[in-house]
Design a protein around this motif. Structure first.
Motif, PDB file in Angstrom:
ATOM      1  N   TYR A   9      57.234 -16.734   0.532  1.00 53.76           N
ATOM      2  CA  TYR A   9      58.328 -16.097   1.278  1.00 53.76           C
ATOM      3  C   TYR A   9      58.483 -16.732   2.661  1.00 53.76           C
ATOM      4  CZ  TYR A   9      57.387 -12.474  -2.211  1.00 53.76           C
ATOM      5  OH  TYR A   9      57.172 -11.790  -3.373  1.00 53.76           O
ATOM      6  N   ILE A  31      61.388  -9.125   3.643  1.00 51.58           N
ATOM      7  CA  ILE A  31      61.220  -8.905   2.199  1.00 51.58           C
ATOM      8  C   ILE A  31      60.862  -7.455   1.892  1.00 51.58           C
ATOM      9  CG2 ILE A  31      60.431 -11.298   1.924  1.00 51.58           C
ATOM     10  CD1 ILE A  31      57.594 -10.186   1.457  1.00 51.58           C
ATOM     11  N   ARG A  32      61.083  -7.066   0.635  1.00 56.23           N
ATOM     12  CA  ARG A  32      60.585  -5.776   0.156  1.00 56.23           C
ATOM     13  C   ARG A  32      59.114  -5.940  -0.190  1.00 56.23           C
ATOM     14  NH1 ARG A  32      65.619  -3.466  -1.293  1.00 56.23           N
ATOM     15  NH2 ARG A  32      67.009  -5.133  -1.993  1.00 56.23           N
ATOM     16  N   ASP A  33      58.320  -4.975   0.218  1.00 59.03           N
ATOM     17  CA  ASP A  33      56.928  -4.960  -0.206  1.00 59.03           C
ATOM     18  C   ASP A  33      56.901  -4.690  -1.719  1.00 59.03           C
ATOM     19  OD1 ASP A  33      54.014  -4.254   1.454  1.00 59.03           O
ATOM     20  OD2 ASP A  33      54.139  -3.863  -0.695  1.00 59.03           O
ATOM     21  N   SER A  34      56.174  -5.514  -2.462  1.00 57.37           N
ATOM     22  CA  SER A  34      56.129  -5.369  -3.925  1.00 57.37           C
ATOM     23  C   SER A  34      55.325  -4.161  -4.392  1.00 57.37           C
ATOM     24  CB  SER A  34      55.527  -6.614  -4.576  1.00 57.37           C
ATOM     25  OG  SER A  34      56.355  -7.713  -4.314  1.00 57.37           O
ATOM     26  N   PHE A  35      54.511  -3.607  -3.495  1.00 56.01           N
ATOM     27  CA  PHE A  35      53.750  -2.403  -3.819  1.00 56.01           C
ATOM     28  C   PHE A  35      54.049  -1.368  -2.747  1.00 56.01           C
ATOM     29  CE2 PHE A  35      51.643  -6.290  -5.057  1.00 56.01           C
ATOM     30  CZ  PHE A  35      51.472  -6.112  -6.428  1.00 56.01           C
ATOM     31  N   LYS A  37      54.521   1.538  -0.274  1.00 58.22           N
ATOM     32  CA  LYS A  37      53.764   2.765  -0.098  1.00 58.22           C
ATOM     33  C   LYS A  37      54.667   3.927   0.328  1.00 58.22           C
ATOM     34  CE  LYS A  37      50.102   0.365  -1.131  1.00 58.22           C
ATOM     35  NZ  LYS A  37      50.595  -1.021  -1.161  1.00 58.22           N
ATOM     36  N   HIS A 120      48.750  -3.802  10.341  1.00 60.52           N
ATOM     37  CA  HIS A 120      47.420  -3.329   9.992  1.00 60.52           C
ATOM     38  C   HIS A 120      46.400  -4.063  10.873  1.00 60.52           C
ATOM     39  CE1 HIS A 120      48.768  -1.734   5.830  1.00 60.52           C
ATOM     40  NE2 HIS A 120      48.713  -0.777   6.725  1.00 60.52           N
ATOM     41  N   SER A 124      45.204  -7.478   4.918  1.00 64.81           N
ATOM     42  CA  SER A 124      44.571  -8.081   3.743  1.00 64.81           C
ATOM     43  C   SER A 124      45.275  -9.388   3.371  1.00 64.81           C
ATOM     44  CB  SER A 124      44.561  -7.105   2.570  1.00 64.81           C
ATOM     45  OG  SER A 124      45.846  -6.583   2.354  1.00 64.81           O
ATOM     46  N   MET A 125      46.533  -9.503   3.758  1.00 63.98           N
ATOM     47  CA  MET A 125      47.284 -10.722   3.460  1.00 63.98           C
ATOM     48  C   MET A 125      47.257 -11.681   4.652  1.00 63.98           C
ATOM     49  SD  MET A 125      48.321 -10.788   0.469  1.00 63.98           S
ATOM     50  CE  MET A 125      48.244  -9.603  -0.852  1.00 63.98           C
ATOM     51  N   HIS A 129      52.543 -10.603   9.057  1.00 64.68           N
ATOM     52  CA  HIS A 129      53.681  -9.775   8.636  1.00 64.68           C
ATOM     53  C   HIS A 129      53.702  -8.487   9.430  1.00 64.68           C
ATOM     54  CE1 HIS A 129      50.106  -9.086   6.178  1.00 64.68           C
ATOM     55  NE2 HIS A 129      50.435  -7.801   6.240  1.00 64.68           N
ATOM     56  N   HIS A 131      54.995  -4.579   9.226  1.00 72.11           N
ATOM     57  CA  HIS A 131      55.454  -3.536   8.306  1.00 72.11           C
ATOM     58  C   HIS A 131      56.578  -2.732   8.959  1.00 72.11           C
ATOM     59  CE1 HIS A 131      52.024  -3.725   5.415  1.00 72.11           C
ATOM     60  NE2 HIS A 131      51.348  -4.140   6.480  1.00 72.11           N
TER      61      HIS A 131
HETATM   62  P1  5GP Z   1      48.465  -5.876   4.807  1.00 74.05           P
HETATM   63  O1  5GP Z   1      47.470  -4.866   4.370  1.00 74.05           O
HETATM   64  O2  5GP Z   1      47.961  -7.288   4.693  1.00 74.05           O
HETATM   65  O3  5GP Z   1      48.994  -5.567   6.177  1.00 74.05           O
HETATM   66  O4  5GP Z   1      49.708  -5.707   3.862  1.00 74.05           O
HETATM   67  C1  5GP Z   1      50.108  -6.656   2.903  1.00 74.05           C
HETATM   68  C2  5GP Z   1      51.252  -6.058   2.108  1.00 74.05           C
HETATM   69  O5  5GP Z   1      51.756  -7.043   1.198  1.00 74.05           O
HETATM   70  C3  5GP Z   1      50.843  -4.858   1.262  1.00 74.05           C
HETATM   71  O6  5GP Z   1      51.632  -3.730   1.658  1.00 74.05           O
HETATM   72  C4  5GP Z   1      51.126  -5.293  -0.175  1.00 74.05           C
HETATM   73  O7  5GP Z   1      51.646  -4.245  -0.959  1.00 74.05           O
HETATM   74  C5  5GP Z   1      52.134  -6.410  -0.013  1.00 74.05           C
HETATM   75  N1  5GP Z   1      52.086  -7.427  -1.059  1.00 74.05           N
HETATM   76  C6  5GP Z   1      50.990  -7.937  -1.676  1.00 74.05           C
HETATM   77  N2  5GP Z   1      51.325  -8.925  -2.518  1.00 74.05           N
HETATM   78  C7  5GP Z   1      52.676  -9.052  -2.445  1.00 74.05           C
HETATM   79  C8  5GP Z   1      53.616  -9.930  -3.081  1.00 74.05           C
HETATM   80  O8  5GP Z   1      53.261 -10.798  -3.878  1.00 74.05           O
HETATM   81  N3  5GP Z   1      54.938  -9.777  -2.752  1.00 74.05           N
HETATM   82  C9  5GP Z   1      55.350  -8.832  -1.861  1.00 74.05           C
HETATM   83  N4  5GP Z   1      56.670  -8.763  -1.609  1.00 74.05           N
HETATM   84  N5  5GP Z   1      54.487  -7.994  -1.233  1.00 74.05           N
HETATM   85  C10 5GP Z   1      53.171  -8.099  -1.525  1.00 74.05           C
END
Ligand code: 5GP
Ligand code: ZN
Length: 216
Positions: A9, A31-35, A37, A120, A124-125, A129, A131
């Motif tokens: 992305y 982008i839209r978060d794929s999971f 919350k 955060h 974890s990513m 980014h 949120h």
């Molecule tokens: P973090 O905890 O790193 O701040 O948040 C990473 C976010 O990325 C999480 O909310 C997770 O749901 C989202 N995420 C993880 N993998 C993907 C992906 O492949 N595509 C998209 N659009 N979001 C993702």
């Protein structure tokens, strides 16, 4: 590794074929978060590699905020429009809390009470980014205590509280233990304490959401 799942992305949003990317230019992808919350959960990704590789608590300063403020506002607008188009606020006599009155008509009120922007403290990513998320936590993807507490404790650092100006956070391990594991589950609507009982909180969040919102 999965830590780099957001990389595409950043480098090449134009090649993403689904509806995940809602906006991009030279500076960011939104982008839209794929999971997700919550009902609406967006991520803003700076596209400069140097920024993308940086830790958010270390790199988000006044200059950064100034540079990305307008994108934060676009993401907020997107969320407000989504709610306006999809939902109505339920009117009920037993719910006298004025915080819901006109919340889908008054954008400032919606943003003040119902949108959360930030990072955060231990992402974890890997790719930086921000949120931008609605504060309903009404989502099938919200599956455990860590998911919930990562947005509803000091684990989440608000855009408005950045930069941290030297405030010490503890080690990643300490932050995770304190906020994700040990911190009680508190309902974000009514502050009721669910202790460790995630499934009870989850049912309660469903009731809370449905008591305030109905589909148009
Ligand atoms: P973090 O905890 O790193 O701040 O948040 C990473 C976010 O990325 C999480 O909310 C997770 O749901 C989202 N995420 C993880 N993998 C993907 C992906 O492949 N595509 C998209 N659009 N979001 C993702
Ligand atoms: Zn509640």
């Amino acid at each position: 590794s999965w830590r780099y799942a957001l990389k595409n992305y950043v480098t090449s949003p134009e090649t993403v074929n689904d509806d995940t990317v809602i906006y991009f230019d030279d500076k960011v992808s939104i982008i839209r978060d794929s999971f997700p919350k919550s009902e609406c959960h967006l991520l803003i990704l700076p596209r400069t590699m140097q920024l993308s590789r940086s830790h958010p608590t270390k790199v988000i300063d006044a200059k950064f905020k100034n540079e990305f403020e307008s994108y934060v506002n676009s993401a907020i607008d997107h969320i407000f429009r989504h709610f306006q188009e999809k939902f109505r606020i339920k009117k009920s006599d037993d719910d006298k809390d004025p915080c819901w009155d006109d919340i889908l008509k008054d954008k400032n009120k919606f943003v003040r009470n119902f949108v959360q922007v930030g990072i955060h403290s231990v992402p974890s990513m890997a790719n930086l980014h921000i949120h931008v998320i609605s504060k309903d936590f009404h989502s099938v993807r919200l599956k455990n205590k860590k998911h919930y507490n990562s947005f509803n404790t000091g684990f989440f650092i608000s855009w408005d509280d950045l930069p941290l100006n030297g405030k010490k956070l503890g080690t990643d391990k300490e932050i995770e233990t304190t906020y994700l594991k040990e911190h009680d589950l508190l309902c974000c609507y009514c502050q009721r304490n669910f202790s460790n009982k995630f499934s009870l909180l989850k049912k309660h969040l469903e009731l809370e959401f449905n008591s305030h919102f109905e589909l148009k």
